[in-house]
Design an enzyme around this catalytic site. Sequence first.
Site, PDB file in Angstrom:
ATOM      1  N   MET A 275      22.077  40.259 -38.934  1.00  0.00           N
ATOM      2  CA  MET A 275      22.565  39.756 -37.644  1.00  0.00           C
ATOM      3  C   MET A 275      23.894  40.366 -37.204  1.00  0.00           C
ATOM      4  SD  MET A 275      20.070  37.969 -36.826  1.00  0.00           S
ATOM      5  CE  MET A 275      20.551  36.948 -35.447  1.00  0.00           C
ATOM      6  N   LYS A 276      24.145  41.571 -37.666  1.00  0.00           N
ATOM      7  CA  LYS A 276      25.371  42.267 -37.255  1.00  0.00           C
ATOM      8  C   LYS A 276      24.976  43.617 -36.691  1.00  0.00           C
ATOM      9  CE  LYS A 276      29.015  39.971 -38.033  1.00  0.00           C
ATOM     10  NZ  LYS A 276      30.010  39.797 -37.016  1.00  0.00           N
TER      11      LYS A 276
ATOM     12  N   HIS B 138      12.423  44.050 -35.008  1.00  0.00           N
ATOM     13  CA  HIS B 138      12.907  43.212 -33.902  1.00  0.00           C
ATOM     14  C   HIS B 138      11.759  42.339 -33.384  1.00  0.00           C
ATOM     15  CE1 HIS B 138      15.591  42.141 -30.644  1.00  0.00           C
ATOM     16  NE2 HIS B 138      14.561  42.232 -29.827  1.00  0.00           N
TER      17      HIS B 138
ATOM     18  N   ASN C 137      11.078  38.774 -44.645  1.00  0.00           N
ATOM     19  CA  ASN C 137      10.658  40.190 -44.605  1.00  0.00           C
ATOM     20  C   ASN C 137      11.066  40.901 -45.895  1.00  0.00           C
ATOM     21  OD1 ASN C 137       9.402  41.175 -41.924  1.00  0.00           O
ATOM     22  ND2 ASN C 137      10.995  39.738 -41.297  1.00  0.00           N
TER      23      ASN C 137
END
Length: 187
Positions: A88-89, A107, A16
């Site tokens: 990923m946090k 998402h 992305n």
Amino acid sequence: MVKKNTCIFISGKGSNLKNLIARSRDNSFPIKISLVVSNNKDAYGLNYAKKFKIPYLFINTKIKNYENKVLIYLKKYKISFICLAGFMKIISNTLINSYQKKIINIHPSLLPKFKGLNTYSRMLKNKEKKAGCTVHYVNKKLDSGNLIVQKEFIVNRKDDEKILKIKTQKLEYLAFPEAIIKIFRNT
Ligand code: GRF
């Protein structure tokens, strides 16, 4: 048009990010990618920052108050907008408070369905008929902020996790830029 100085947060592949870099080279696209932040120093996506000479920062999220270091860099590069692209946090309140309604996330599900991790396996287990992706604002509740753009496709009976991911990401490359254009359309 004055482009918004934007920071992209990543953790892994960065496809992305790659897509947004390509789109932002267009003069009429509302953002300039001025900084990339990764919580993983081996994230493949950092290669795109290097290739396109975009400043990048590795942050160790295990260190206490790491957000303060991030905030210093966001200020240094005059960042006014943040895109979470596979970060990923869970983003901390310190950052959310400093960038109210200025942080968006992509998402891989049709939110509000399947918030959190492992979306593809849960969708398959649930025999979902439709899958897709959502771009939404980030607030203090995980994957719960207002929706900006959502794109969907019909799940084929033969689709496995790998295929769902390929189909979803194909839509993500349309949805993320579309959401950014939508946000800045009237500014
Ligand atoms: C995307 O599928 C996004 O929906 C999820 O993480 C993935 C990141 O992929 N949050 P990439 O690193 O941009 O290739």
